[in-house]
Design a protein around this motif. Structure first.
Motif: not given
Length: 390
Positions: A243-250, A278-279, A281-290
């Motif tokens: 989810i840590g990407n403003a342009n994430a797609v389904p 393109e990672f 962290p603004t959209f990755d509050p739980l750090g899962h994408t990191a």
């Protein structure tokens, strides 16, 4: 100007257990590492890039490097000795072109010393700077991009501004031309114009749809094995996994699939640089994408330290040669199989003025390509490669 002038140190590190990567990676915290002493020369270096001025719609990805590091350092090393140095973060230039120039010089210097850079953070446009580093290395370059779409501007190819959605224009049109092949892996057809697909066909570039490799990820292995440089856009991973990407797609790759592709890239004897872009962290509050990106880097490193060093053909006793004559063809198709890894290559002959040492080009392939030739069909990979060699 030395490499140290381009970098800012990373924040003070935590305490790590003996088997965690943070314990064994040499990092630029107080003193810039000495890279080129034989006793200290690393195999891999980590380069953070705090640059997002040309990342379209994903402002904030400049903050990615330190968040990725935090999770990467906590991972445990595999059953092998590692020599990794973290150079810190490239200082953003006064203009974005200054940042591109810095990245180009850094990577070019590392390549000349046979050190593989792992670029983390920043926008996908940094792939262009990664590519520019190969310009003076006197070789043709194969580029593999793992992305949900083609970052092309079809309407204004030559005059489009350089950003994360147009950088492929700059790579394709760059002069001097040292691009041999461009591959897009895991793209989603509904996100790509038919004009772009037609252009790839016309230039004999490689395209692999997400659907064509879903459940058959090994189909992407030869494509990544052929690449000199690999660029991974987090957008290629489905939003539910990253989810840590403003342009994430389904839709997109699952996390384990992204890790497997990263490992394929690491295992390639040919791959000499890789970037994870393109990672945000603004959209990755739980750090899962990191966490996921750090695990992808771990898988790349694991692949690197499990390289087979079996790119043909020396010694010849380590390979099996298969010759498959085709009906109604003037020549045969020659395949090479490694006894060490069971991986396959195909010989595509040069038809032109070449030195005696350049009689054919070896292109990574799959066993299925050999089966196709045995059944009398010309593999599409052979034909497309042949067109580029003329």
């Amino acid at each position: 100007m030395s490499l140290a002038d381009f970098f800012s140190p990373i924040p003070n590190r935590e305490e790590y257990l003996n088997s965690q990567l943070g314990k064994v990676i040499v990092s630029y915290v107080d003193e810039f590492p000495d890279l080129y002493l034989d006793t200290k020369k690393p195999d891999l270096v980590i380069i953070g890039v705090e640059e997002d001025r040309a990342s379209v719609g994903n402002n904030g990805c400049a903050k990615g490097p330190n968040e990725i590091r935090k999770h990467f350092y906590e991972l445990y090393q595999g059953d092998y000795d590692i020599k990794i140095t973290d150079l810190g973060n490239v200082k953003p230039g006064d203009t974005i072109n200054d940042t591109y120039a810095a990245i180009r010089l850094i990577i070019e210097d590392l390549l000349k010393h046979d050190i593989l850079p792992i670029i983390i953070g920043g926008g996908h446009d940094l792939t262009y700077a990664q590519y520019l580093a190969y310009e003076h290395l006197d070789q043709k370059v194969e580029v593999a991009v793992i992305d949900a779409k083609f970052d092309l501007d079809q309407a204004n190819a030559e005059d489009s501004p350089l950003n994360s959605q147009t950088y492929l224009n700059k790579i394709i049109l760059h002069q001097p031309d040292y691009l041999f092949n461009l591959s897009n892996v895991a793209f989603q057809t509904y996100l790509v114009s038919k004009e772009s697909i037609n252009m790839y066909d016309k230039l004999f570039f490689t395209m692999q749809r997400l659907g064509s490799i879903s459940g058959k990820l090994d189909h992407a292995e030869p494509v990544l094995r052929a690449a000199d440089m690999v660029s991974f856009d987090v957008t290629a991973i489905r939003a539910s996994e990253a989810i840590g990407n403003a342009n994430a797609v389904p839709n997109g790759l699952y996390g384990n699939e992204a890790c497997q592709l990263a490992r394929y890239a690491g295992m390639s004897d040919k791959c000499s640089s890789v970037g994870f872009y393109e990672f945000n962290p603004t959209f990755d509050p739980l750090g899962h994408t990191a966490m996921l990106v750090s695990q992808m880097i771990w898988c790349f490193v694991d692949g690197y330290y499990n390289r087979k060093q079996d790119t043909p053909l020396y010694p010849k006793s380590s390979y099996i040669i298969y010759r498959t004559p085709l009906e109604n063809e003037e020549h045969e198709v020659v395949f090479v199989k490694s006894k060490k890894s069971d991986r396959w290559w195909m010989q595509v002959p040069y038809f032109g003025t070449r030195s005696v040492n350049e009689r054919y080009y070896l292109v990574p392939c799959r066993y299925e390509d050999y089966q196709m030739a045995v059944n009398g069909e010309m593999p599409d990979l052979w034909w497309r490669t042949h067109q580029k060699l003329q």
